[in-house]
Design a protein around this motif. Sequence first.
Motif, mmCIF file in Angstrom:
data_model
loop_
_atom_site.group_PDB
_atom_site.id
_atom_site.type_symbol
_atom_site.label_atom_id
_atom_site.label_comp_id
_atom_site.label_asym_id
_atom_site.label_seq_id
_atom_site.Cartn_x
_atom_site.Cartn_y
_atom_site.Cartn_z
ATOM 1 N N ASP A 66 0.853 -1.184 0.000
ATOM 2 C CA ASP A 66 0.000 0.000 0.000
ATOM 3 C C ASP A 66 0.891 1.236 0.000
ATOM 4 O O ASP A 66 1.808 1.339 0.828
ATOM 5 C CB ASP A 66 -0.888 0.050 1.246
ATOM 6 N N GLU A 78 -6.097 4.785 8.432
ATOM 7 C CA GLU A 78 -6.874 4.102 7.406
ATOM 8 C C GLU A 78 -6.143 2.856 6.910
ATOM 9 O O GLU A 78 -6.768 1.824 6.625
ATOM 10 C CB GLU A 78 -7.161 5.053 6.247
ATOM 11 N N TRP A 79 -4.826 2.956 6.820
ATOM 12 C CA TRP A 79 -4.035 1.792 6.422
ATOM 13 C C TRP A 79 -4.169 0.675 7.460
ATOM 14 O O TRP A 79 -4.420 -0.481 7.118
ATOM 15 C CB TRP A 79 -2.566 2.185 6.241
ATOM 16 N N ARG A 82 -7.546 -0.886 7.228
ATOM 17 C CA ARG A 82 -7.671 -1.676 6.003
ATOM 18 C C ARG A 82 -6.970 -3.024 6.131
ATOM 19 O O ARG A 82 -7.499 -4.050 5.696
ATOM 20 C CB ARG A 82 -7.100 -0.879 4.829
ATOM 21 N N LYS A 85 -9.112 -5.223 8.366
ATOM 22 C CA LYS A 85 -10.350 -5.596 7.690
ATOM 23 C C LYS A 85 -10.090 -6.636 6.607
ATOM 24 O O LYS A 85 -10.823 -7.619 6.483
ATOM 25 C CB LYS A 85 -11.003 -4.350 7.075
ATOM 26 N N ASP A 86 -9.020 -6.430 5.835
ATOM 27 C CA ASP A 86 -8.744 -7.326 4.711
ATOM 28 C C ASP A 86 -8.274 -8.709 5.157
ATOM 29 O O ASP A 86 -8.592 -9.719 4.513
ATOM 30 C CB ASP A 86 -7.687 -6.706 3.787
#
Length: 250
Positions: A66, A78-79, A82, A85-86
């Motif tokens: 990313d 946010e990273w 993410r 979540k991923d």
Amino acid sequence: MANGNGALSGAVIAVAGAGGPAGRATLRRLAEAGATVVGSDNDPERLAEAVDAARYARGGATVTGDTVDLLDLRATREWATRVEKDFGRVDGLVHLVGGWRGSETFTKTSLDDWDFLELLLIRTVQHTSLAFHEALQRSDRGRYVLISALGASRPTAGNAAYAAAKAAAEAWTLAMADYFRKAGAAGELSSAATILVVKALVHDAMRADRPNAKFAGFTDVKDLAEAIAGVWEKPAAEVNGKRLWLTEQP
């Protein structure tokens, strides 16, 4: 998400500053150990090359990248969100963001160097630690790993800004370690923040450019990557709040 049956099989580890030589070595070593690895860098081309190299070296490994501006706290949060979540979890953040500026003497120190290093070496640590600490606390083997330098403990006259920035980053990381210690006070400690200390790093391209140089006391990036992977092999209580020396301790 596991990559085989390595020691880190099932672990999800984020690597900040993954595009440089140390980042490349770390992505590869963690992938070889079975981890799912998510690298970040502010240079998308350099990051893509590092991710591709790690995937090629470890066939079937889950290695992604990313492009993240770690000087932006919101983008860093946010990273972190993410990644969790991923992949369902975050078991580690390895902070490899580095840089150096120095001067001939103490009196010639430029405070512009401090302004640069404060952002690069301190602010990025603040942002990654604040962004990832909750996810690491939720893990049963969460680790925050900072790469630091001997200069933080033994400053020299021409490295005032660099040594001070590294020392501040260490202090911030040790405060995070205290957070983990207090959070785990009611039971067994599962998460840790630790510091790996080197004199300096060396890699194959440096040796090729300076074939007669000895690089005395330097740590090869492959050895650093091995030491990083080894942090997960030790109990959290053994590494939390500790400086692990890869060079001679002053």
